[in-house]
Design a protein around this motif. Structure first.
Motif, short mmCIF file in Angstrom:
data_model
loop_
_atom_site.label_atom_id
_atom_site.label_comp_id
_atom_site.label_asym_id
_atom_site.label_seq_id
_atom_site.Cartn_x
_atom_site.Cartn_y
_atom_site.Cartn_z
N GLY A 1 107.54 -24.13 69.79
CA GLY A 1 107.72 -24.57 71.09
C GLY A 1 107.20 -23.60 72.32
N ALA A 2 106.24 -22.89 71.82
CA ALA A 2 105.30 -22.18 72.78
C ALA A 2 104.63 -23.03 73.87
CB ALA A 2 104.52 -21.11 72.18
N SER A 3 104.40 -22.45 75.17
CA SER A 3 103.56 -23.03 76.12
C SER A 3 102.15 -22.31 76.14
CB SER A 3 104.15 -23.00 77.38
OG SER A 3 104.54 -21.61 77.69
N ASP A 4 102.14 -20.95 75.62
CA ASP A 4 101.11 -20.16 75.88
C ASP A 4 100.85 -19.18 74.65
OD1 ASP A 4 99.85 -20.74 78.96
OD2 ASP A 4 102.15 -20.58 78.89
N LEU A 5 99.58 -18.95 74.14
CA LEU A 5 99.41 -17.80 73.09
C LEU A 5 98.34 -17.14 73.82
CD1 LEU A 5 99.58 -20.85 71.65
CD2 LEU A 5 98.78 -19.69 69.79
N HIS A 6 98.50 -15.47 73.59
CA HIS A 6 98.05 -14.52 74.18
C HIS A 6 97.31 -13.75 72.76
CE1 HIS A 6 99.26 -14.47 78.47
NE2 HIS A 6 100.12 -15.56 77.91
N PHE A 7 96.09 -13.73 72.77
CA PHE A 7 95.40 -12.56 71.86
C PHE A 7 94.73 -11.30 72.58
CE2 PHE A 7 95.60 -16.94 70.05
CZ PHE A 7 95.71 -16.82 68.55
N GLU A 8 95.23 -10.24 72.18
CA GLU A 8 95.11 -9.08 72.96
C GLU A 8 94.60 -7.79 72.34
OE1 GLU A 8 98.65 -9.87 76.45
OE2 GLU A 8 99.23 -9.21 74.63
N PRO A 9 93.41 -7.31 72.52
CA PRO A 9 92.76 -6.26 71.94
C PRO A 9 93.06 -5.02 73.10
CG PRO A 9 90.98 -7.38 73.27
CD PRO A 9 92.29 -8.33 73.28
N TYR A 10 93.50 -3.97 72.37
CA TYR A 10 93.77 -2.74 73.17
C TYR A 10 92.93 -1.72 72.21
CZ TYR A 10 97.32 -5.20 75.48
OH TYR A 10 98.04 -6.36 76.25
N GLU A 11 92.96 -0.11 72.75
CA GLU A 11 92.32 0.61 72.18
C GLU A 11 92.59 0.86 70.75
OE1 GLU A 11 90.83 5.24 73.10
OE2 GLU A 11 92.31 4.44 74.05
N LYS A 12 93.96 1.13 70.30
CA LYS A 12 94.17 1.31 68.99
C LYS A 12 95.10 0.25 68.18
CE LYS A 12 94.23 6.29 69.90
NZ LYS A 12 94.93 7.62 70.04
N ARG A 13 95.35 -0.95 68.87
CA ARG A 13 96.23 -2.08 68.49
C ARG A 13 95.59 -3.20 68.93
NH1 ARG A 13 101.21 -3.16 71.42
NH2 ARG A 13 101.83 -4.02 69.29
N TYR A 14 96.19 -4.34 68.10
CA TYR A 14 95.81 -5.72 68.70
C TYR A 14 97.15 -6.56 68.47
CZ TYR A 14 93.35 -10.30 68.72
OH TYR A 14 92.77 -11.48 69.46
N ARG A 15 97.67 -7.14 69.32
CA ARG A 15 98.76 -7.94 69.31
C ARG A 15 98.56 -9.59 69.91
NH1 ARG A 15 102.48 -5.99 74.66
NH2 ARG A 15 100.92 -6.64 76.41
N VAL A 16 99.45 -10.30 69.38
CA VAL A 16 99.51 -11.77 69.51
C VAL A 16 101.00 -12.04 69.94
CG1 VAL A 16 99.14 -14.08 68.67
CG2 VAL A 16 98.24 -12.16 67.68
N ARG A 17 100.93 -12.66 71.20
CA ARG A 17 102.16 -13.01 71.97
C ARG A 17 102.33 -14.37 72.45
NH1 ARG A 17 103.20 -9.17 77.03
NH2 ARG A 17 101.02 -9.72 77.32
N PHE A 18 103.76 -15.02 72.11
CA PHE A 18 103.78 -16.37 72.46
C PHE A 18 104.52 -16.30 73.91
CE2 PHE A 18 103.88 -18.13 67.74
CZ PHE A 18 102.46 -17.82 67.56
N ARG A 19 104.55 -17.29 74.42
CA ARG A 19 105.34 -17.59 75.67
C ARG A 19 106.23 -18.86 75.26
NH1 ARG A 19 105.59 -15.79 80.80
NH2 ARG A 19 103.35 -15.22 80.82
#
Length: 571
Positions: free
Chosen positions: A204-222
């Motif tokens: 039931g997420a409203s948003d998905l975030h695909f986020e690259p950083y210097e040493k890691r990558y993360r995926v977040r749900f709202r």
């Protein structure tokens, strides 16, 4: 009712339904003709158009053709022989294999004359087939469930360990960023992205975030307004994941220096599809991709599901049924303004009304509504779209947002000349909305004479009904929270706990509203140069609940917690 089709022969089932007085002959002939035109079997057509209920048809067909009648709810779906025939065949013929006895396969059908289904099932399974009669509504429901479960299985169970073992040889680590080979047909990347999208829908997420950083990558749900991390694939896959999402959104994968916007339509089953609005943003270590899930069913919820109190609902319905004037919805991004406006449009969307909307962008397609995507680069702004609407004989106009004086003045003029105008602004409360328009440069007299209703709203998380726990709070705490002395002791307060059915004790969201009808006295305050505080004081005198008071009513009703009220209303 159309005239009887004299060149159509009544089938045995149709004759039985006429005999049993479920249909008259003209209706039966018309149904047979329409079913043939729509390439549907007669049973599906009758049920889908509410001409005869599925149980009555099943009983009549069982008697007419001597086929045994079976209740699908009595069978364990896990016992259905998997692999006997393909899901494509099940969907094509609206039939499912029920059970196998030796060399005989029993097939559930709602139409016993569907001989082609039995023949194809026999050919593909290599077994002798025999029909079992079931209700159309139950059969359709189970077929949808089988296909959705199969699609879910095909996406596979992917975790971060699987991703770390991917073959990355296809990527030249020494190549320039623009020259990296983004192999978007890489099956594991495709499976990972699909799995993430499906998980987001299920949670039931409203948003998905695909986020690259210097040493890691993360995926977040709202989920229910709160962001949480759900996956952390290797940073080496950042470019491939972004490229895959851009390909799905039909964006330019070679352009990584500027933001891009696109859409994805994900078909979950033959009856359900979900749209994603996609936005890319170049960041320091790669492209961040944010996806907003646009579920068309959210616009069909109906006003009762939104959380309005009875008196608030009455004011809302009265305002949107007026022939002219303006209804404004205000609140921060993600507070549900679009759903409120779409709900209003659905209520008043009839064949007698011409409705046009200007949105940035159009989030949900509405049948019977003329929707326009504003495009400032091409010169199509809210103001220019609004001017065009007024030359197209409108009854109702929806403007996605009033951002500037030009749009505000045209909207006000439309509201004063026989049109109903629906729009949004970004303010913190209903009284501030009126002073915000004055600050934009709109003449106070025009505001006082055109704005009928202002709704300020927030979304609060609902307590999970399975695990919420009653809590005993001191009297002083309740008084300081805003409860009235006379209310104490007449209600119970609950707090979140957390279980397998929810997220940290909450499941779903409910609207918190301040619904303010612009009275004559408020109009006078506006014209005399009064500020938001003056208007708020008058609203309080007229019995308008502010956002905090509306939120406390949800606590009294056991819908949300005091902690959530403090978060949402910042009280």
């Amino acid at each position: 009712m159309a005239a009887p089709q004299t060149n159509i022969v009544l089938s045995g089932l149709a004759r039985r339904l006429i005999h049993d007085e479920f249909l008259d002959e003209p209706t039966a002939l018309d149904a047979i003709s329409s079913a043939q035109k729509n390439k549907q079997n007669l049973v599906s057509y009758l049920v889908n158009n509410n001409l005869v209920d599925s149980l009555s048809i099943a009983v009549a067909a069982s008697i007419e053709f001597g086929v045994p009648l079976f209740d699908l709810h009595a069978i364990d779906m896990s016992q259905i022989p998997s692999g006997a025939v393909s899901e494509k065949l099940i969907s094509k013929h609206n039939a499912i294999p029920l059970f196998k006895r030796g060399k005989r396969l029993y097939v559930a059908v709602s139409d016993p004359t569907n001989l082609s289904a039995l023949d194809e099932f026999k050919f593909h399974s290599g077994l002798t087939t025999e029909a079992v009669l079931v209700e159309e509504s139950k059969l359709s429901s189970i077929i949808t469930k089988i296909i959705e479960e199969k699609e879910s299985e095909e996406l596979g169970d992917f975790d971060d360990t699987d991703l770390e073992n991917l073959d990355l040889d296809a990527v030249d680590e020494n190549a320039q960023d623009d020259e990296v080979d983004t192999n978007t047909d890489d099956a594991p990347i495709v499976r990972f992205v699909n799995k993430i999208l499906l998980d987001a829908i299920k949670k039931g997420a409203s948003d998905l975030h695909f986020e690259p950083y210097e040493k890691r990558y993360r995926v977040r749900f709202r989920v229910d307004g709160i962001l949480s991390e759900v996956a952390g694939p290797p940073i080496t896959l950042a470019t491939r994941i972004a490229a895959r999402l851009k390909v799905m959104s039909r964006l330019d994968i070679s352009e990584k220096r500027i933001p891009q916007d696109g859409r994805i339509k994900l078909k979950l089953s033959r009856n359900k599809a979900i749209d994603f609005r996609v936005s890319t943003l170049p960041t320091l270590f790669g492209e961040k991709v944010v996806m907003r899930i646009l579920d068309p069913s959210s616009a069909q919820l109906g006003i009762d599901a939104l959380g309005y109190e009875e008196e608030q609902k009455a004011l809302f319905l009265d305002a949107i049924h007026k022939p002219q004037g303006m209804v404004l919805v205000t609140g921060p991004t993600g507070s549900g303004k679009t759903v409120s406006l779409y709900t209003a449009v659905n209520i008043i969307n009839t064949a007698e009304r011409n409705i046009s909307t200007a949105e940035d962008p159009v989030e949900i397609n509405l049948e019977g509504v003329n929707q326009v995507n504003v495009n400032p680069k091409a010169g199509l702004t809210f103001a220019s779209a609004l001017r065009a609407f007024l030359r197209q004989d409108p009854d109702i106009v929806l403007v996605g947002e009033i951002r500037d004086l030009e749009t505000a003045e045209i909207a006000i003029k439309a509201a004063q000349t026989g049109h109903l105008v629906l729009s949004t602004l970004h303010t913190n409360s209903a009284p501030e909305t009126l002073t915000r328009m004055v600050n934009m440069g709109v003449a106070p007299f025009n505001i006082a004479t055109s704005v009928n209703l202002v709704i300020a709203q927030r979304l609060a998380r609902r307590l999970c009904e399975s695990c919420k726990h009653e809590v005993d709070l001191p009297r002083e705490v309740l008084i300081s929270a805003g409860f009235k002395e006379e209310e104490l002791g007449s209600f119970k307060i609950f707090e979140p706990v957390g279980c397998d059915n929810c997220t940290n004790g909450y499941k779903g969201r409910v609207g918190i509203y301040q619904v303010m009808k612009v009275s004559e006295e408020m109009g006078r305050i506006i014209m005399e140069g009064g500020n938001a505080i003056d208007i708020a004081d008058q609203a309080r005198k007229e019995g308008v609940n502010d956002l905090h008071r509306s939120a406390l009513l949800k606590v009294i009703q056991g819908i949300t917690s005091l902690e959530e009220v403090s978060r949402v209303t910042q009280h």
